[in-house]
Write an enzyme that holds these catalytic residues in place. Sequence first.
Site, short mmCIF file in Angstrom:
data_model
loop_
_atom_site.label_atom_id
_atom_site.label_comp_id
_atom_site.label_asym_id
_atom_site.label_seq_id
_atom_site.Cartn_x
_atom_site.Cartn_y
_atom_site.Cartn_z
N HIS A 157 -3.48 -4.66 7.76
CA HIS A 157 -3.64 -4.01 8.99
C HIS A 157 -3.36 -4.54 9.99
O HIS A 157 -3.78 -5.08 10.30
CB HIS A 157 -5.76 -3.72 9.19
CG HIS A 157 -5.48 -2.64 9.11
ND1 HIS A 157 -5.14 -1.91 10.53
CD2 HIS A 157 -5.90 -1.19 8.37
CE1 HIS A 157 -5.37 -0.67 10.83
NE2 HIS A 157 -6.45 -0.05 9.11
N HIS A 159 -5.66 4.14 -1.52
CA HIS A 159 -7.05 3.48 -1.28
C HIS A 159 -7.10 5.60 -1.74
O HIS A 159 -6.52 7.09 -1.61
CB HIS A 159 -6.65 4.32 0.45
CG HIS A 159 -8.19 4.35 0.74
ND1 HIS A 159 -8.06 3.32 2.13
CD2 HIS A 159 -9.44 4.13 0.74
CE1 HIS A 159 -9.47 4.48 2.98
NE2 HIS A 159 -9.88 5.06 1.66
N GLU A 162 -10.95 -9.72 2.08
CA GLU A 162 -9.57 -9.48 3.27
C GLU A 162 -9.86 -8.89 4.94
O GLU A 162 -11.02 -7.91 5.27
CB GLU A 162 -9.17 -7.87 2.18
CG GLU A 162 -8.18 -7.68 2.50
CD GLU A 162 -7.33 -5.96 2.42
OE1 GLU A 162 -7.43 -6.12 1.09
OE2 GLU A 162 -6.30 -5.19 2.77
N ARG A 217 -7.00 12.69 1.36
CA ARG A 217 -5.77 13.18 1.36
C ARG A 217 -4.44 13.17 1.31
O ARG A 217 -3.60 13.23 1.74
CB ARG A 217 -6.20 12.51 3.14
CG ARG A 217 -6.36 11.68 3.23
CD ARG A 217 -6.01 10.97 4.63
NE ARG A 217 -7.25 10.83 5.45
CZ ARG A 217 -8.06 10.93 6.70
NH1 ARG A 217 -7.12 9.57 7.31
NH2 ARG A 217 -8.89 10.70 7.13
N HIS A 263 1.12 6.40 1.94
CA HIS A 263 1.74 7.53 2.80
C HIS A 263 3.16 7.57 2.08
O HIS A 263 3.32 8.79 2.63
CB HIS A 263 2.04 6.42 4.32
CG HIS A 263 1.49 6.24 4.75
ND1 HIS A 263 0.03 7.05 5.61
CD2 HIS A 263 0.39 4.75 5.36
CE1 HIS A 263 -0.44 6.25 6.34
NE2 HIS A 263 -0.37 4.46 6.21
N ASN A 302 0.77 -1.23 -0.05
CA ASN A 302 -0.01 0.18 -0.59
C ASN A 302 0.75 1.04 -0.28
O ASN A 302 2.21 1.90 0.82
CB ASN A 302 -1.04 0.16 0.88
CG ASN A 302 -1.48 1.27 1.23
OD1 ASN A 302 -1.46 2.09 1.55
ND2 ASN A 302 -2.66 0.83 1.58
N GLU A 310 -7.96 1.07 -3.15
CA GLU A 310 -9.29 0.78 -1.67
C GLU A 310 -10.38 1.99 -1.94
O GLU A 310 -9.83 3.07 -2.53
CB GLU A 310 -8.77 1.24 -0.65
CG GLU A 310 -7.40 -0.79 -0.25
CD GLU A 310 -6.86 -0.04 1.15
OE1 GLU A 310 -7.51 0.98 1.99
OE2 GLU A 310 -5.93 -0.41 1.50
N THR A 329 -8.38 3.37 8.34
CA THR A 329 -9.57 2.19 8.04
C THR A 329 -9.33 1.88 9.73
O THR A 329 -8.89 0.64 9.74
CB THR A 329 -9.59 1.00 6.99
OG1 THR A 329 -8.44 1.99 5.64
CG2 THR A 329 -10.42 1.20 6.79
N ARG A 386 -9.71 8.05 -0.93
CA ARG A 386 -10.09 8.73 -0.57
C ARG A 386 -11.29 9.65 -0.33
O ARG A 386 -10.85 10.49 -0.86
CB ARG A 386 -9.74 9.20 0.84
CG ARG A 386 -8.47 8.03 1.93
CD ARG A 386 -8.10 8.37 3.06
NE ARG A 386 -9.12 8.27 3.95
CZ ARG A 386 -9.45 6.98 5.10
NH1 ARG A 386 -8.67 6.01 6.03
NH2 ARG A 386 -10.40 7.51 6.04
N1 PXP Z 1 -5.35 -3.23 3.72
C1 PXP Z 1 -6.28 -2.23 3.61
C2 PXP Z 1 -7.73 -2.49 3.33
C3 PXP Z 1 -6.42 -1.28 4.42
O1 PXP Z 1 -7.32 -0.41 4.87
C4 PXP Z 1 -5.25 -0.62 4.94
C5 PXP Z 1 -4.95 0.58 5.16
O2 PXP Z 1 -5.15 1.55 4.59
C6 PXP Z 1 -4.06 -2.15 4.63
C7 PXP Z 1 -4.28 -3.51 4.28
C8 PXP Z 1 -2.41 -1.52 5.09
O3 PXP Z 1 -2.91 -1.22 6.35
P1 PXP Z 1 -1.60 -1.10 7.03
O4 PXP Z 1 -1.00 0.46 6.24
O5 PXP Z 1 -1.49 -0.83 8.37
O6 PXP Z 1 -0.09 -2.04 6.69
#
Ligand code: PXP
Length: 238
Positions: free
Chosen positions: A191, A43, A151, A49, A10, A7, A70, A101, A45
């Site tokens: 997550h 994602h 997921e 953001r 960030h 992901n 996402e 999330t 959003r």
């Molecule tokens: N999977 C989903 C559906 C999420 O919403 C997120 C957070 O954006 C992640 C995975 C990744 O989570 P993390 O950043 O805590 O590894």
Amino acid sequence: MPKLGVNIDHVATLRQARGEYDPDPIVAARCCEKAGAEGIVAHLREDRRHIQDEDIRALRESITTRLNLEMSLDDKIVAIACSLHPDVATIVPEKRAEITTEGGLDVVKHFRRIKLAAAALKKAGIKVSLFIDPVAAQIVGTKEAGVNIVELHTGAYANAKTSRQIARELDKIRTMTSFARKMELTVNAGHGLKYDNVRRIARIPGIAELNIGHSIIARAVFVGLEQAVREMAKIVNG
Ligand code: PXP
């Protein structure tokens, strides 16, 4: 062994902090693929953001693995997803004030809207996944909504403090993975997974993919993105 999806939200968060061009999430995505990521997760959003519409468009054109978008159930976002054609759309709950999330989607409560959104996405040729807590009713709801991928939210496992709590959360994920597999669903998870807690999730039989963001981007600050992804891929892929 599961595949690793990275992901990159960030990276975009850092870019948005200055409102300029660096660091570029598209360059980051290619770097992740080069280092062994088998999917890129972003994602879009509602408050934009971090990831912007243009990022998704550019990712769609440039990545060579799979793009997992996402997204919330918002009608406008569903329409954007249908026009941008990610390989997979993962529907997540979204609250404006949350930092990330926070929990799984309540498929039982939002069943009708989810079924409609999933049908629209599938009609556009996009695979649909629902981000849910590891709970039987949510898995049954997913199947009944005509969705083939779940997921499982690993946040409760990641936040568990005592070894007893950790074992209990791990057991829930293991049991619900097996339950969902018996219903012929593809099972992904994610997550809060980090270098020191991911191994036990990666060893659960039946999990196809782990989606990980924050811990990889955080480690990249010290060792570089390629190295951070390589280290995580090594653990995830065994
Ligand atoms: N999977 C989903 C559906 C999420 O919403 C997120 C957070 O954006 C992640 C995975 C990744 O989570 P993390 O950043 O805590 O590894």
